[in-house]
Design an enzyme around this catalytic site. Structure first.
Site, PDB file in Angstrom:
ATOM      1  N   ASN A  37       1.087  -1.259  -0.124  1.00  7.41           N
ATOM      2  CA  ASN A  37       0.383  -0.333  -0.408  1.00  7.41           C
ATOM      3  C   ASN A  37       0.495   1.392  -0.140  1.00  7.41           C
ATOM      4  O   ASN A  37       0.308   2.329   0.115  1.00  7.41           O
ATOM      5  CB  ASN A  37      -0.944  -0.310   1.489  1.00  7.41           C
ATOM      6  CG  ASN A  37      -0.270   0.202   2.507  1.00  7.41           C
ATOM      7  OD1 ASN A  37       0.929   0.229   2.757  1.00  7.41           O
ATOM      8  ND2 ASN A  37      -0.884   0.427   3.355  1.00  7.41           N
ATOM      9  N   VAL A  62      -2.762  -5.024   2.943  1.00  3.93           N
ATOM     10  CA  VAL A  62      -3.042  -6.235   3.025  1.00  3.93           C
ATOM     11  C   VAL A  62      -3.836  -6.880   4.314  1.00  3.93           C
ATOM     12  O   VAL A  62      -4.802  -7.622   4.558  1.00  3.93           O
ATOM     13  CB  VAL A  62      -1.800  -7.039   3.688  1.00  3.93           C
ATOM     14  CG1 VAL A  62      -1.075  -7.559   2.726  1.00  3.93           C
ATOM     15  CG2 VAL A  62      -1.208  -6.408   4.965  1.00  3.93           C
ATOM     16  N   LEU A  66      -7.257 -10.547  -0.310  1.00  4.44           N
ATOM     17  CA  LEU A  66      -7.158 -10.333  -2.160  1.00  4.44           C
ATOM     18  C   LEU A  66      -6.941 -11.740  -2.125  1.00  4.44           C
ATOM     19  O   LEU A  66      -6.520 -12.442  -1.997  1.00  4.44           O
ATOM     20  CB  LEU A  66      -5.663  -9.951  -1.467  1.00  4.44           C
ATOM     21  CG  LEU A  66      -5.035  -9.319  -2.460  1.00  4.44           C
ATOM     22  CD1 LEU A  66      -5.372  -8.454  -3.906  1.00  4.44           C
ATOM     23  CD2 LEU A  66      -3.461  -9.404  -3.069  1.00  4.44           C
ATOM     24  N   TYR A 148       3.144  -3.350  17.550  1.00  4.82           N
ATOM     25  CA  TYR A 148       4.238  -4.219  16.293  1.00  4.82           C
ATOM     26  C   TYR A 148       4.438  -5.189  17.697  1.00  4.82           C
ATOM     27  O   TYR A 148       4.611  -6.441  16.705  1.00  4.82           O
ATOM     28  CB  TYR A 148       5.465  -3.394  16.527  1.00  4.82           C
ATOM     29  CG  TYR A 148       6.611  -3.693  15.249  1.00  4.82           C
ATOM     30  CD1 TYR A 148       6.085  -3.630  13.881  1.00  4.82           C
ATOM     31  CD2 TYR A 148       8.044  -4.227  16.049  1.00  4.82           C
ATOM     32  CE1 TYR A 148       6.852  -4.669  12.926  1.00  4.82           C
ATOM     33  CE2 TYR A 148       8.439  -4.792  15.133  1.00  4.82           C
ATOM     34  CZ  TYR A 148       7.909  -4.936  13.547  1.00  4.82           C
ATOM     35  OH  TYR A 148       8.793  -5.201  13.224  1.00  4.82           O
ATOM     36  N   LYS A 152       2.943  -9.093  16.022  1.00  5.04           N
ATOM     37  CA  LYS A 152       3.639  -9.791  15.416  1.00  5.04           C
ATOM     38  C   LYS A 152       4.125 -11.239  16.332  1.00  5.04           C
ATOM     39  O   LYS A 152       4.491 -12.182  15.687  1.00  5.04           O
ATOM     40  CB  LYS A 152       5.298  -9.192  15.961  1.00  5.04           C
ATOM     41  CG  LYS A 152       5.774  -8.259  14.453  1.00  5.04           C
ATOM     42  CD  LYS A 152       5.661  -8.937  13.006  1.00  5.04           C
ATOM     43  CE  LYS A 152       6.293  -7.414  12.071  1.00  5.04           C
ATOM     44  NZ  LYS A 152       6.284  -8.080  10.608  1.00  5.04           N
ATOM     45  N   HIS A 184      14.457   3.444   4.260  1.00  2.00           N
ATOM     46  CA  HIS A 184      14.028   5.121   3.673  1.00  2.00           C
ATOM     47  C   HIS A 184      14.490   5.979   4.486  1.00  2.00           C
ATOM     48  O   HIS A 184      15.300   6.053   5.857  1.00  2.00           O
ATOM     49  CB  HIS A 184      12.966   5.343   4.346  1.00  2.00           C
ATOM     50  CG  HIS A 184      11.440   6.403   3.564  1.00  2.00           C
ATOM     51  ND1 HIS A 184      11.608   7.732   4.345  1.00  2.00           N
ATOM     52  CD2 HIS A 184      10.614   6.219   3.081  1.00  2.00           C
ATOM     53  CE1 HIS A 184      10.864   8.573   3.951  1.00  2.00           C
ATOM     54  NE2 HIS A 184      10.263   7.703   2.956  1.00  2.00           N
TER      55      HIS A 184
HETATM   56  P1  NAD Z   1       9.860  -1.284   5.161  1.00  2.00           P
HETATM   57  O1  NAD Z   1       8.943  -0.305   6.310  1.00  2.00           O
HETATM   58  O2  NAD Z   1      10.782  -0.801   4.081  1.00  2.00           O
HETATM   59  O3  NAD Z   1       8.622  -2.062   4.416  1.00  2.00           O
HETATM   60  C1  NAD Z   1       6.943  -2.424   4.895  1.00  2.00           C
HETATM   61  C2  NAD Z   1       6.440  -2.285   3.547  1.00  2.00           C
HETATM   62  O4  NAD Z   1       5.301  -2.616   3.945  1.00  2.00           O
HETATM   63  C3  NAD Z   1       6.186  -0.856   2.422  1.00  2.00           C
HETATM   64  O5  NAD Z   1       6.263  -0.974   1.235  1.00  2.00           O
HETATM   65  C4  NAD Z   1       4.637  -0.530   3.699  1.00  2.00           C
HETATM   66  O6  NAD Z   1       4.292   0.381   2.102  1.00  2.00           O
HETATM   67  C5  NAD Z   1       4.018  -1.860   3.462  1.00  2.00           C
HETATM   68  N1  NAD Z   1       2.692  -1.968   4.162  1.00  2.00           N
HETATM   69  C6  NAD Z   1       2.977  -1.557   5.800  1.00  2.00           C
HETATM   70  N2  NAD Z   1       1.175  -1.755   5.578  1.00  2.00           N
HETATM   71  C7  NAD Z   1       0.774  -2.182   4.546  1.00  2.00           C
HETATM   72  C8  NAD Z   1      -0.057  -2.640   4.573  1.00  2.00           C
HETATM   73  N3  NAD Z   1      -1.224  -2.418   5.163  1.00  2.00           N
HETATM   74  N4  NAD Z   1      -0.867  -3.418   3.637  1.00  2.00           N
HETATM   75  C9  NAD Z   1       0.142  -3.486   2.157  1.00  2.00           C
HETATM   76  N5  NAD Z   1       1.044  -3.101   2.391  1.00  2.00           N
HETATM   77  C10 NAD Z   1       2.257  -2.301   3.954  1.00  2.00           C
HETATM   78  O7  NAD Z   1      10.542  -2.082   6.059  1.00  2.00           O
HETATM   79  P2  NAD Z   1      11.522  -3.599   6.356  1.00  2.00           P
HETATM   80  O8  NAD Z   1      12.234  -3.098   7.391  1.00  2.00           O
HETATM   81  O9  NAD Z   1      11.730  -3.605   4.554  1.00  2.00           O
HETATM   82  O10 NAD Z   1      10.573  -4.868   7.421  1.00  2.00           O
HETATM   83  C11 NAD Z   1       9.597  -5.576   6.233  1.00  2.00           C
HETATM   84  C12 NAD Z   1       9.517  -6.821   6.589  1.00  2.00           C
HETATM   85  O11 NAD Z   1      10.160  -6.987   7.642  1.00  2.00           O
HETATM   86  C13 NAD Z   1       8.328  -6.075   8.178  1.00  2.00           C
HETATM   87  O12 NAD Z   1       7.294  -7.295   8.215  1.00  2.00           O
HETATM   88  C14 NAD Z   1       9.425  -6.038   9.951  1.00  2.00           C
HETATM   89  O13 NAD Z   1       7.929  -6.249  10.621  1.00  2.00           O
HETATM   90  C15 NAD Z   1      10.218  -7.113   8.947  1.00  2.00           C
HETATM   91  N6  NAD Z   1      11.366  -6.441  10.128  1.00  2.00           N
HETATM   92  C16 NAD Z   1      12.425  -5.911   9.352  1.00  2.00           C
HETATM   93  C17 NAD Z   1      13.411  -6.241   9.767  1.00  2.00           C
HETATM   94  C18 NAD Z   1      14.530  -4.701   9.875  1.00  2.00           C
HETATM   95  O14 NAD Z   1      15.348  -4.387  10.257  1.00  2.00           O
HETATM   96  N7  NAD Z   1      14.737  -4.284   8.585  1.00  2.00           N
HETATM   97  C19 NAD Z   1      13.693  -6.425  11.181  1.00  2.00           C
HETATM   98  C20 NAD Z   1      13.157  -7.332  11.836  1.00  2.00           C
HETATM   99  C21 NAD Z   1      11.873  -7.753  11.093  1.00  2.00           C
END
Ligand code: NAD
Ligand code: UDP
Length: 325
Positions: A37, A62, A66, A148, A152, A184
């Site tokens: 989104n 999500v 879908l 969060y 999770k 970002h």
């Molecule tokens: P991010 O914010 O770059 O990516 C998350 C994506 O999900 C974004 O593109 C956002 O637009 C999308 N999104 C959010 N809510 C949504 C919704 N309701 N419907 C559709 N899309 C939606 O963050 P990231 O670091 O790439 O994280 C990706 C995943 O990995 C997440 O689930 C996060 O919890 C998990 N994670 C990341 C890290 C890290 O260090 N980067 C650590 C632990 C877990």
């Protein structure tokens, strides 16, 4: 297309981790559907994929159902930076819980294999160090990070219940702090914040005394672990920790960033956010033995690549997704 070509859904596929995963799967010749989104990401992360015949993007939230036909699902949709997930905490919880229910329902209907992007936050502020998967965690269920952390945790519960009750073929990975290009610039996470501040010679904001620790994994290492987990044997469903065990304090990280950028930034100290974990380090014994996986990129090397990326982008083209960065 290879004979093993699969139809693969990546939710959150335009985000930092999701876009790197889409790159990997598209390069392998799979038919990839990215659903996002764009709450915390932008189309530029996937612009280079949009013209490819084996990639398509659907803007969709999500939390709503879908209907797609797929063989595999990677569920990464969820805001991940504290400033983003605390902006609308109820929506964050809905994204984790309703999002999981929707994609698990799809996996059940399509008989698809499904992998959940879980997190080290399920351990909360850990009292066991380093954290093995058997540790049940120390999460404050009513604090500002709970939307969060508990979201999770509930998603993990749903994954295991769909596996036990409906025989859905699941995988769960617990990801520790990961960084790299396409973070970002305004996500407020420590690596992107420190580098952005250093590149503009702005004050580097240390929360608390900077003695809290994290263990940082470079994105390419993480994606390798995730793909190995999806393609591993069906009797190893996790949860499995994926992260780099090299642990640093935030002061050490700031000093590294200043040295690598040649910045004139000063360190300034800001109040410690509520419930901020004091230490974090993955025990990756399980990933090593079951997946033959361990990180290969050292923090300095990963920081150099991330600095190069954040130096290369036009920051004015990025909107801060929330005022909380
Ligand atoms: P991010 O914010 O770059 O990516 C998350 C994506 O999900 C974004 O593109 C956002 O637009 C999308 N999104 C959010 N809510 C949504 C919704 N309701 N419907 C559709 N899309 C939606 O963050 P990231 O670091 O790439 O994280 C990706 C995943 O990995 C997440 O689930 C996060 O919890 C998990 N994670 C990341 C890290 C890290 O260090 N980067 C650590 C632990 C877990
Ligand atoms: N942090 C900091 N300055 C910042 C941003 C974050 O000192 O400008 C600290 C934060 O308090 C935390 C650590 O860096 O202790 C990691 O924060 P991040 O938001 O990247 O991830 P998380 O807390 O979710 O692990």
């Amino acid at each position: 297309m290879p004979s093993t070509c699969k139809r693969i859904l990546v939710t959150g596929g335009a985000g930092f981790l999701g876009s790197h995963l889409c790159d990997r799967l598209v390069t392998q010749g799979h038919d990839v559907i990215c659903v996002d989104n764009l709450f915390t990401s932008q189309k530029s992360n996937i612009a280079h994929l949009l013209g490819k015949p084996n990639f398509e993007f659907i803007r969709h939230d999500v939390t709503h159902p879908l209907w797609l036909e797929v063989d595999e699902i990677y569920n990464a949709a969820c805001p991940a930076a504290p400033g983003h997930y605390q902006y609308n905490p109820i929506k964050t919880m809905k994204t984790s819980v309703l999002g999981a229910i929707n994609v698990l329902g799809m996996a059940k209907r399509c008989k698809a294999k499904i992998l959940q992007f879980s997190t080290s936050e399920v351990y909360g502020d850990p009292t066991v160090h380093p954290q093995p998967e058997s540790y049940r965690g120390n999460v404050n269920p009513i604090g500002p990070r709970a939307c969060y952390d508990e979201g999770k945790r509930a998603a993990e519960t749903l994954f295991f219940d769909y596996q036990r009750s409906n025989r859905v073929n699941i995988r769960v990975v617990r990801i520790f702090n990961t960084f790299g290009p396409r973070m970002h610039p305004y996500d407020g996470r420590v690596v992107s914040n420190f580098i952005r501040q250093a590149l503009h010679n702005e004050d580097i904001t240390i929360f608390g005394e900077g003695k809290q620790s994290r263990s940082f994994c470079y994105v390419s290492d993480l994606i390798e672990g995730i793909v190995r987990m999806m393609n591993g044997p069906d009797d190893f469903i996790g949860p499995v920790n994926l992260g780099n065990p090299d642990e640093f304090t935030m002061l050490e990280l700031a000093q590294k960033v200043i040295a690598l950028t040649g910045s004139k930034s000063r360190l300034v100290y800001k109040p410690m956010p509520a419930d901020d974990p004091t230490q974090r380090q993955p025990d990756i014994t399980l990933a090593k033995s079951k997946l033959g996986w361990q990180p290969t990129i050292k923090l300095d090397e990963g920081l150099k690549k991330t600095i190069e990326y954040l130096r290369s982008i036009d920051i004015t083209q990025f909107r801060a997704p929330t005022p909380n960065y």
